[in-house]
Enzyme design. Structure first.
Site, PDB file in Angstrom:
ATOM      1  N   GLY A   1       0.827  -1.198   0.000  1.00  0.00           N
ATOM      2  CA  GLY A   1       0.000   0.000   0.000  1.00  0.00           C
ATOM      3  C   GLY A   1       0.859   1.244   0.000  1.00  0.00           C
TER       4      GLY A   1
ATOM      5  N   GLY B   1       0.507   5.078   1.440  1.00  0.00           N
ATOM      6  CA  GLY B   1      -0.327   5.963   2.246  1.00  0.00           C
ATOM      7  C   GLY B   1       0.181   7.378   2.186  1.00  0.00           C
TER       8      GLY B   1
ATOM      9  CG  PHE C   1       3.040  10.179   6.821  1.00  0.00           C
ATOM     10  CD1 PHE C   1       3.794  11.332   6.842  1.00  0.00           C
ATOM     11  CD2 PHE C   1       1.840  10.146   7.496  1.00  0.00           C
ATOM     12  CE1 PHE C   1       3.363  12.434   7.530  1.00  0.00           C
ATOM     13  CE2 PHE C   1       1.409  11.244   8.193  1.00  0.00           C
ATOM     14  CZ  PHE C   1       2.166  12.394   8.206  1.00  0.00           C
TER      15      PHE C   1
ATOM     16  CB  VAL D   1       2.428   0.066   3.817  1.00  0.00           C
ATOM     17  CG1 VAL D   1       2.293  -0.984   4.902  1.00  0.00           C
ATOM     18  CG2 VAL D   1       2.000   1.424   4.347  1.00  0.00           C
TER      19      VAL D   1
ATOM     20  CG  ASP E   1      -6.463  10.312   8.593  1.00  0.00           C
ATOM     21  OD1 ASP E   1      -7.541  10.747   8.138  1.00  0.00           O
ATOM     22  OD2 ASP E   1      -5.547   9.896   7.859  1.00  0.00           O
TER      23      ASP E   1
HETATM   24  N1  LIG Z   1      -0.639  -3.334   9.580  1.00  0.00           N
HETATM   25  C1  LIG Z   1      -1.011  -3.507   8.306  1.00  0.00           C
HETATM   26  N2  LIG Z   1      -1.349  -4.739   7.872  1.00  0.00           N
HETATM   27  C2  LIG Z   1      -1.749  -4.935   6.585  1.00  0.00           C
HETATM   28  N3  LIG Z   1      -1.854  -3.960   5.675  1.00  0.00           N
HETATM   29  C3  LIG Z   1      -1.541  -2.713   6.037  1.00  0.00           C
HETATM   30  C4  LIG Z   1      -1.102  -2.419   7.379  1.00  0.00           C
HETATM   31  N4  LIG Z   1      -0.860  -1.092   7.457  1.00  0.00           N
HETATM   32  C5  LIG Z   1      -1.143  -0.586   6.237  1.00  0.00           C
HETATM   33  N5  LIG Z   1      -1.556  -1.544   5.380  1.00  0.00           N
HETATM   34  C6  LIG Z   1      -1.950  -1.390   3.965  1.00  0.00           C
HETATM   35  O1  LIG Z   1      -1.252  -0.296   3.403  1.00  0.00           O
HETATM   36  C7  LIG Z   1      -2.168   0.659   2.905  1.00  0.00           C
HETATM   37  C8  LIG Z   1      -1.629   2.044   3.159  1.00  0.00           C
HETATM   38  O2  LIG Z   1      -1.505   2.258   4.542  1.00  0.00           O
HETATM   39  P1  LIG Z   1      -1.436   3.684   5.212  1.00  0.00           P
HETATM   40  O3  LIG Z   1      -0.099   4.277   4.942  1.00  0.00           O
HETATM   41  O4  LIG Z   1      -1.816   3.511   6.620  1.00  0.00           O
HETATM   42  O5  LIG Z   1      -2.546   4.463   4.397  1.00  0.00           O
HETATM   43  P2  LIG Z   1      -3.086   5.902   4.691  1.00  0.00           P
HETATM   44  O6  LIG Z   1      -1.912   6.770   5.021  1.00  0.00           O
HETATM   45  O7  LIG Z   1      -3.780   6.261   3.413  1.00  0.00           O
HETATM   46  O8  LIG Z   1      -4.012   5.744   5.833  1.00  0.00           O
HETATM   47  C9  LIG Z   1      -3.475   0.409   3.658  1.00  0.00           C
HETATM   48  O9  LIG Z   1      -4.582   0.774   2.887  1.00  0.00           O
HETATM   49  C10 LIG Z   1      -3.426  -1.096   3.879  1.00  0.00           C
HETATM   50  O10 LIG Z   1      -3.979  -1.780   2.789  1.00  0.00           O
END
Ligand SMILES: Nc1ncnc2c1ncn2[C@@H]1O[C@H](COP(=O)(O)OP(=O)(O)O)[C@@H](O)[C@H]1O
Ligand SMILES: *[C@@H]1O[C@H](CO)[C@@H](O)[C@H](O)[C@H]1NC(C)=O
Ligand SMILES: *[C@@H]1O[C@H](CO)[C@@H](O)[C@H](O)[C@H]1NC(C)=O
Ligand SMILES: *[C@@H]1O[C@H](CO)[C@@H](O)[C@H](O)[C@H]1NC(C)=O
Ligand SMILES: *[C@@H]1O[C@H](CO)[C@@H](O)[C@H](O)[C@H]1NC(C)=O
Ligand SMILES: *[C@@H]1O[C@H](CO)[C@@H](O)[C@H](O)[C@H]1NC(C)=O
Ligand SMILES: *[C@@H]1O[C@H](CO)[C@@H](O)[C@H](O)[C@H]1NC(C)=O
Ligand SMILES: *[C@@H]1O[C@H](CO)[C@@H](O)[C@H](O)[C@H]1NC(C)=O
Length: 668
Positions: free
Chosen positions: A353, A355, A357, A360, A472
């Site tokens: 993913g 996000g 910042f 991931v 958030d």
């Molecule tokens: N602990 C986790 N376990 C599994 N997938 C995760 C986890 N943290 C984040 N992700 C995946 O990574 C994507 C991006 O995460 P994140 O940076 O938290 O997004 P945002 O900043 O848009 O909230 C999430 O939509 C999710 O699918």
């Protein structure tokens, strides 16, 4: 005929035999092979005779009880007799420097603790019954995690617990040396076997606990004591046994031997008859090396040359940033090398993913056999980093079943890596919006996830030692674990944003449609701005639509206006996600929609707090009333652009900010 060899086998297993000593009130187990204990959860008896209360699963617990209930009182109305218990245990963590969460010897009115929680609750209590005298539970905890909310003194302590994981008296694990009288620390999770002696005196109503390494005789000076009349605590009859619980990382809690005496002393455990603990860590080197050494000496120079080249490469590849002040945070620091290997070098195929910042990645930590999600944040401001990491570490201690556990961090030049437990079912938004081939979530699952998120947010706001504002809340920040429990992620990063920007400019961060109007005006987050975002999340989940949509002319349509209109004309059920095809609980869906509208009230003072939200969702309160002012709702400055950067509005997904750790600690 078949009995003969079978009996012989039993005799051969004699080293693990339970000897029923003279008198019915004394029992001793040297190992547990073939023994009849009442076990549940993760508990099992290994073929070697070890009682393994927990093994390789996280966030679970296990119990083991003596099979029959016992009488601690001579008659139902008399006082609890003197009793004592000895046991030998070992706690083996995959890490040398940390462990989750601990174990306990307990006396309880039941052998069914299926409603107790793992983690800091040690499989003894849960959030609603801890501290309640109706538990009638007495326990001695061997706790390896410092839960500050339970007043824990360190990550290796022993405590006397009465109806609560908050101990009536506790001490660092260790013992007083008989000769010198000096206190010697023991690390509970060192993987070494240790013995505990517990005694209760009927006359003095005193509980004493003593412990020592397995090869040390019982020290004269007890480690810990408490004066407490157990007659006021224990029921009759009682069950006795053990409980253990794991947290975000699996840890083995093992009992090797156990003895018990009621009215008479517990028989001494003969340590030579105990099964052996499995080895931890790598095997010791064989002396093959010594034979090979002369031959190898010829190649020595070549090897040294190769090593130098490798080291230089490694140093560049795995370089980290470490400062003196970080020493305090040892346990939560990961090495970059481990994270690099865990993600196969941050390969693209491990990217799960992107996000607000950074990226991931999914990773697998070989040492602890743990799946993790690693968030790579590639901007770093020098000043404020110390405060930020202090907070990340502090928040890392914050654990709740509806929050994504933050395991730790790693720091490099211009880069910060945060390590979370991997949530195998991904984020909620993927089940609501771009459903592709996935089956859509049914109503019962949605309602459960809504309750989970409410519970997690309530914990952040009111249950921890400080008020934590998430900042958030939205469907993409709700992650689903293997059991489809909803867990809030991404709390704790807003500080990074704050420290990274010029303090003169106030920057509104958050996601469009989730931002409370007062937040847009003043830039100040509060628990009630979280409640507003939670309201938007309720609509998103129930209606299956994003909070803000663009119509064909490029105008922005607010979901809340649309739902409000439906409420106004009395057709609230038409706002519920059509893809459910009418298959949902109408009462619950209407409750959630009304609650959402109340949470989305433009005036913060008119919104409920999370405690009230929980009561509505548990149906403990009558349904929320919508005031007539709600009719003018949409005319209020819900989304006025004052002080709001228009570019932020067109890229809502990029402008995510993440929860903050508020300085509001005195504010409740
Ligand atoms: N602990 C986790 N376990 C599994 N997938 C995760 C986890 N943290 C984040 N992700 C995946 O990574 C994507 C991006 O995460 P994140 O940076 O938290 O997004 P945002 O900043 O848009 O909230 C999430 O939509 C999710 O699918
Ligand atoms: C174990 O003990 C319980 C309680 O005494 C008894 O009901 C059960 O039959 C025993 N099981 C075995 C295998 O001995
Ligand atoms: C125990 O005490 C209760 C009242 O306190 C009394 O009614 C009961 O008879 C007593 N039972 C015995 C066995 O003494
Ligand atoms: C334990 O109690 C729960 C309810 O609290 C029940 O559902 C479960 O069946 C019980 N388990 C056993 C083994 O009795
Ligand atoms: C806590 O445990 C009690 C039983 O002791 C049970 O009735 C209750 O439902 C549990 N609460 C939670 C939140 O699990
Ligand atoms: C303690 O538990 C009992 C029974 O479960 C319950 O009725 C009571 O309200 C609880 N007390 C508190 C203070 O939670
Ligand atoms: C034992 O450990 C605790 C916490 O780890 C520490 O505060 C204490 O000073 C140690 N005591 C000794 C004697 O080393
Ligand atoms: C806690 O245990 C220690 C060691 O036995 C003892 O000195 C102290 O008085 C105990 N504290 C309480 C409150 O019982």
């Amino acid at each position: 005929m078949e009995h003969q060899p079978f009996l012989l086998l039993l005799v051969l297993l004699g080293f693990a035999l339970v000897a029923f000593c003279s008198g019915q009130n004394q029992y001793i187990y040297h190992g547990f092979a073939g023994k009849n204990l009442t076990i549940d959860g993760t508990s099992k008896i290994t073929p070697e005779g070890l009682l393994e209360l927990t093994s390789d699963k996280n966030d679970l617990n296990g119990h083991a009880f003596f099979p029959t209930p016992l009488h601690f009182r001579r008659s139902p109305n008399s006082t609890v007799q003197s009793f004592s218990a000895n046991f030998v245990f070992g706690i083996q963590s995959f890490y040398t420097d940390r462990s989750y969460d601990g174990m306990a010897f307990l006396v309880a009115p039941t052998n069914n603790l299926s409603t107790a929680w793992p983690d800091g609750y040690l499989g003894l209590f849960n959030i609603s019954n801890r501290g309640n005298s109706s538990n009638h539970i007495f326990a001695v905890e061997l706790d390896t995690f410092q839960n500050s909310e339970f007043g824990d003194i360190s990550n290796s302590h022993v405590g006397i617990d009465i109806n609560d994981v908050q101990s009536v008296n506790s001490s660092f694990a260790g013992f007083y040396d008989d000769n010198s009288g000096i206190f010697r620390n023991l690390t509970l999770y060192s993987g070494q076997a240790m013995q505990v002696w517990l005694e209760y005196s009927e006359e003095a109503t005193q509980i004493t606990v003593t412990m020592a390494p397995i090869d040390t005789p019982k020290p004269k000076m007890p480690l810990l004591s408490a004066t407490y009349d157990l007659s006021t605590v224990l029921t009759d009859p009682v069950y006795i046994g053990f409980s253990a619980a794991t947290g975000p990382v699996s840890t083995r809690h093992i009992v090797l031997g156990w003895s018990f005496g009621i009215g008479v002393p517990a028989p001494a455990i003969d340590i030579t008859k105990l099964p052996k603990l499995p080895r931890v860590g790598t095997k010791s080197r064989s002396n093959v090396l010594e034979i090979v050494l002369p031959i190898a000496s010829g190649m020595f120079i070549i090897i040294v040359g190769a090593i130098v080249i490798l080291l230089v490469r490694r140093k560049l590849l795995y370089a980290e940033l470490r400062e003196d002040w970080e020493v305090d945070f040892g346990p939560q620091r990961f090495s970059y090398k481990d994270l690099f290997h865990a993600t196969q070098g941050f390969k693209k195929k491990n990217l799960i993913g992107v996000g607000g910042f950074g990226k991931v990645y999914k990773g697998f930590l070989a040492a602890s056999k743990l799946e993790v999600a690693i968030k790579k944040i590639s901007r770093e401001s020098r000043q404020g980093m110390k405060e930020f990491i202090t907070e990340v570490v502090s928040i890392g201690r914050l654990r709740h079943r509806n929050l994504v556990p933050l395991l730790g961090y790693c720091r490099r030049k211009n880069e910060l890596l945060l390590v979370y437990n991997y949530m195998s079912n991904g984020s909620l938004d993927r089940y609501i919006h771009d459903v592709e081939n996935r089956p859509i979530l049914d109503w019962a699952q949605r309602f459960q996830i809504i309750k989970d998120v409410a519970c997690g947010l309530f914990y952040l706001h009111e249950k921890w030692e400080k008020v934590v504002i998430h900042r958030d809340i939205k469907a993409s920040n709700v992650l689903l674990d293997a059991q489809m429990n909803g867990r809030l992620g991404d709390f704790g990063l807003a500080r990074l944003y704050d420290h990274g920007t010029d303090p003169q400019t106030t920057h509104v961060v958050g996601t469009m449609g989730y931002l409370a109007p007062e937040m847009v005006r003043t830039g100040k987050a509060s628990p009630l701005t979280d409640v507003f975002a939670f309201g938007a999340f309720l609509l998103e989940t129930t209606c299956g639509q994003r909070p803000v949509k663009q119509d064909s002319q490029g105008n922005q349509l607010m979901l809340v206006d649309w739902v409000l209109e439906h409420w106004h004309v009395g057709s609230l059920t038409e706002a519920v996600d059509m893809r459910l095809r009418g298959d949902y609980n109408v009462e619950e869906a209407c409750l959630v929609l009304k609650l959402a509208l109340v949470c989305l009230h433009p005036f913060p003072a008119s919104r409920p707090n999370m405690r009230q939200v929980m009561q509505y969702l548990d149906k403990d309160s009558p349904q929320p009333e919508l005031a007539p002012t709600h009719l003018g709702f949409s005319k209020l400055p819900l989304m006025q652009n004052k002080g709001f950067n228009p570019s932020v509005m067109s890229y809502p997904e990029l402008m995510t900010s993440i929860g903050t750790f508020s300085g509001l600690s005195g504010g409740r």
